[in-house]
Design a protein around this motif. Sequence first.
Motif, mmCIF file in Angstrom:
data_model
loop_
_atom_site.group_PDB
_atom_site.id
_atom_site.type_symbol
_atom_site.label_atom_id
_atom_site.label_comp_id
_atom_site.label_asym_id
_atom_site.label_seq_id
_atom_site.Cartn_x
_atom_site.Cartn_y
_atom_site.Cartn_z
ATOM 1 N N PHE A 83 -2.224 6.483 0.388
ATOM 2 C CA PHE A 83 -1.777 5.868 1.634
ATOM 3 C C PHE A 83 -0.841 6.801 2.395
ATOM 4 C CE2 PHE A 83 0.842 3.071 4.242
ATOM 5 C CZ PHE A 83 -0.089 2.203 4.767
ATOM 6 N N GLN A 84 0.029 7.491 1.676
ATOM 7 C CA GLN A 84 1.029 8.346 2.306
ATOM 8 C C GLN A 84 0.431 9.659 2.814
ATOM 9 O OE1 GLN A 84 4.030 8.739 -0.663
ATOM 10 N NE2 GLN A 84 4.437 6.560 -0.757
ATOM 11 N N ASN A 85 -0.708 10.086 2.259
ATOM 12 C CA ASN A 85 -1.309 11.345 2.682
ATOM 13 C C ASN A 85 -1.904 11.255 4.086
ATOM 14 O OD1 ASN A 85 -0.653 12.337 0.175
ATOM 15 N ND2 ASN A 85 -2.679 11.989 -0.678
ATOM 16 N N HIS A 86 -2.457 10.124 4.428
ATOM 17 C CA HIS A 86 -3.051 9.890 5.747
ATOM 18 C C HIS A 86 -2.383 8.659 6.353
ATOM 19 C CE1 HIS A 86 -6.172 12.765 4.781
ATOM 20 N NE2 HIS A 86 -6.288 12.166 3.611
ATOM 21 N N LEU A 87 -1.158 8.824 6.778
ATOM 22 C CA LEU A 87 -0.341 7.671 7.172
ATOM 23 C C LEU A 87 -0.909 6.940 8.389
ATOM 24 C CD1 LEU A 87 2.159 6.227 6.212
ATOM 25 C CD2 LEU A 87 3.492 7.580 7.804
ATOM 26 N N TYR A 88 -1.342 7.669 9.423
ATOM 27 C CA TYR A 88 -1.821 7.005 10.643
ATOM 28 C C TYR A 88 -3.066 6.172 10.369
ATOM 29 C CZ TYR A 88 1.370 10.046 13.139
ATOM 30 O OH TYR A 88 2.486 10.672 13.582
ATOM 31 N N ILE A 89 -4.043 6.784 9.722
ATOM 32 C CA ILE A 89 -5.284 6.051 9.459
ATOM 33 C C ILE A 89 -5.049 4.912 8.487
ATOM 34 C CG2 ILE A 89 -6.064 7.625 7.654
ATOM 35 C CD1 ILE A 89 -8.377 6.015 10.144
ATOM 36 N N PHE A 104 0.829 -1.211 0.000
ATOM 37 C CA PHE A 104 0.000 0.000 0.000
ATOM 38 C C PHE A 104 0.858 1.254 0.000
ATOM 39 C CE2 PHE A 104 -3.684 -2.391 2.201
ATOM 40 C CZ PHE A 104 -4.088 -2.892 0.986
ATOM 41 N N TYR A 105 1.967 1.246 0.727
ATOM 42 C CA TYR A 105 2.830 2.426 0.790
ATOM 43 C C TYR A 105 3.468 2.718 -0.566
ATOM 44 C CZ TYR A 105 6.258 5.735 2.516
ATOM 45 O OH TYR A 105 7.005 6.864 2.727
ATOM 46 N N ILE A 106 3.864 1.669 -1.274
ATOM 47 C CA ILE A 106 4.549 1.867 -2.553
ATOM 48 C C ILE A 106 3.574 2.164 -3.684
ATOM 49 C CG2 ILE A 106 5.941 0.704 -4.310
ATOM 50 C CD1 ILE A 106 7.328 -0.796 -1.990
ATOM 51 N N TYR A 107 2.469 1.428 -3.766
ATOM 52 C CA TYR A 107 1.623 1.485 -4.955
ATOM 53 C C TYR A 107 0.395 2.390 -4.842
ATOM 54 C CZ TYR A 107 4.482 -2.291 -6.702
ATOM 55 O OH TYR A 107 5.537 -3.036 -7.130
ATOM 56 N N PHE A 108 0.035 2.828 -3.650
ATOM 57 C CA PHE A 108 -1.132 3.684 -3.509
ATOM 58 C C PHE A 108 -0.709 5.030 -2.929
ATOM 59 C CE2 PHE A 108 -2.903 -0.627 -3.231
ATOM 60 C CZ PHE A 108 -3.767 -0.569 -4.309
ATOM 61 N N PRO A 109 -0.779 6.090 -3.737
ATOM 62 C CA PRO A 109 -0.304 7.394 -3.259
ATOM 63 C C PRO A 109 -1.168 7.987 -2.137
ATOM 64 C CG PRO A 109 -1.264 7.587 -5.453
ATOM 65 C CD PRO A 109 -1.224 6.131 -5.119
#
Length: 192
Positions: free
Chosen positions: A139-145, A132-137
Amino acid sequence: MLDTKYSCLLRGIVGVIFGFLALIIPEPVIMTFSGLFLVLIGLGIALFLFLAITSRSDESMLWFGLSAVLLVIAIVSTFLFDVAGILLIVIIAAVAAYNGFFDITIAMSHPKTKYILIPGIIITGVALLCIFYIYFPNFQNHLYISIVGTLAFTFGLFSIGMGYYKPGELDEEDVSLQKATRTFRWPDAKKK
């Protein structure tokens, strides 16, 4: 009260749904939990005020103090609305993780399952976080959730699997392993 099978299935379904929603639509999930957090604080204040009014005089100051603490938390939460939602989500994630590890202890009553289940949860959780971290951008915008959602999704899947597992039934091989009694003796002990 639910038995273990239905409890695992229910927790697993809730974990999968929450994890999926947290990964797909993180902003509405944070806003919903922020509002829920304020509602729970309001109910807590009302309960503590009721206990302060109805209790003895020496205990009433404690309940008034606790209601004042909750009021301060509510005021701070209105200014930091997203932080309140994230705090409630982290609390719920901690409870979900505890329930997931409770499911693991159920599996440990079966000798072979613990060697598959514990590494399976860890490997699946880490693999999903990496993917998810690599392939879905988003994911990085709302890291905690996103992290909480991924772990809830993983624990949910394994909890559903534990719902179909019947800890009372053992394989024939496991029964023979449990019934076997072995005594180890030194080679010299037979001669004596």
